[in-house]
Design an enzyme around this catalytic site. Sequence first.
Site, PDB file in Angstrom:
ATOM      1  N   TYR A  71       0.818  -1.220   0.000  1.00 19.58           N
ATOM      2  CA  TYR A  71       0.000   0.000   0.000  1.00 19.58           C
ATOM      3  C   TYR A  71       0.852   1.271   0.000  1.00 19.58           C
ATOM      4  CZ  TYR A  71      -3.196  -3.585   1.808  1.00 19.58           C
ATOM      5  OH  TYR A  71      -3.921  -4.734   1.987  1.00 19.58           O
ATOM      6  N   ASP A  82     -17.212 -12.541   7.131  1.00 20.55           N
ATOM      7  CA  ASP A  82     -15.753 -12.431   7.079  1.00 20.55           C
ATOM      8  C   ASP A  82     -15.299 -11.964   8.471  1.00 20.55           C
ATOM      9  OD1 ASP A  82     -13.135 -11.695   6.811  1.00 20.55           O
ATOM     10  OD2 ASP A  82     -13.412 -10.542   4.968  1.00 20.55           O
ATOM     11  N   LYS A  93      -5.755 -13.774  10.510  1.00 21.06           N
ATOM     12  CA  LYS A  93      -5.166 -12.777  11.409  1.00 21.06           C
ATOM     13  C   LYS A  93      -4.829 -13.362  12.782  1.00 21.06           C
ATOM     14  CE  LYS A  93      -6.484  -8.647   8.976  1.00 21.06           C
ATOM     15  NZ  LYS A  93      -5.237  -8.145   8.468  1.00 21.06           N
TER      16      LYS A  93
END
Length: 427
Positions: free
Chosen positions: A26, A248, A277
């Site tokens: 990013y 999700d 995660k």
Amino acid sequence: MKSKRGGGRQSAEWFEAGMPHVWLPYSQMKTAKASLPAVRTQGSRIVLADGRELIDGVASWWTACHGYNHPHIRAALERQLALMPHVMFGGLVHEPALTLARRLAALLPGDLDRVFFSESGSVAVEIALKMALQYWRNRGFRGRSRFICFRGGYHGDTAGAMAVSDLEEGMHAAFRDMLPEHFILDLPGTESSIATFEGVLEGYADEIAAIVVEPLAQGAGGMKFHDPAVLTRLRQAADRYEVLLIFDEIFTGFGRTGTLFACEAAGVVPDIVTLSKALTGGTLPLAATVARREIFEAFWSDDPKAALMHGPTYMANALACAAANASLDLFESEPRLEQVAAISTAMSAELEPCRGMPGVKDVRVLGAIGVVELDRIDDIGALRARFVEEGAFIRPFGNVIYLTPAFTIAADELALLTNVIGKVIAS
Ligand SMILES: Cc1ncc(COP(=O)(O)O)c(C=O)c1O
């Protein structure tokens, strides 16, 4: 761990030699501020190559829920490393993966009990989408190839996951014309958004495979929260119009919003759930796509074409599964959810004074997620650098400054983070 805050600024040789060869996430590489060379972690602290020590407000993109270097996870990893770090999951299975699958099935609500492993959140989402598409095909339906998803949603960086994320406001807007077109709606929380949502289902249910949502908290799309009643409404609508419901929980799973899984807060069982995660407590990449029995049964057939054709090379990596099992042990043996509640209370009180400050649009807290939303952030690189100067690793994005600390963070470490946010906004 020795602290050398404010020590020398010399950087490591490997940093100078290696930086010209990496492409960072990013980042506009031309203008990005220099990354910080990290050499060590412990608890909620990150030590840099020059000896500075930062209190971590992010937990490495929300993964390190037990803090860094937890001895129980390290011991499990060392044992597994000596035995068998990895074998392919095609034709072979192993104890860490099967134990983890059994434990996840037991922890998740309802009959969410078939676990498909992969190695990243985006891939877990791709697999969920693929399961939903093929579920309908295997059941003899044609044309159910679209998804309902939501503004503010973010589900990953791969093509399918980008397509069900917010393509207007989100970071992947440039790909909008290149991806399959789904229904990107407002979460049905108000009269008009409920009407739009119902209208799309009424008109297009036979084209829709599933509804995809991050339950309770939309993370990378802006740290926005919604009421559990929205999830109940999604479940009811999915049942009424016979479409699947995918949660999700890659961000929300494992305690982040206050319950072990966000779906528990609404008492809703999705048809498919994605996890990643914090699954390994922030040590190794691992993800899981978990399906209800009815979904799995649609693939159970004498026809080989009905099988789910997916199999990432490193799926169910034994080391990662051992770490995940150790992480689940810690949720049992240490008071994680109580710690989340305490963090929530502390952040609510400590961030509240920001509400009246100039440029602050909103302050909100859910579980161990604390958010100060600003009207705008003009120079995000400079803001991030200011936090580092104050001894904190905090990564604002868009117009939000947020904290998602480890659940084990000490009260004084958390207070440093919240104070720094107030101080920097006020300055
Ligand atoms: C809700 C959600 N889904 C999917 C992903 C993608 O996960 P990964 O970065 O592991 O591919 C993320 C990552 O931030 C996420 O927050």
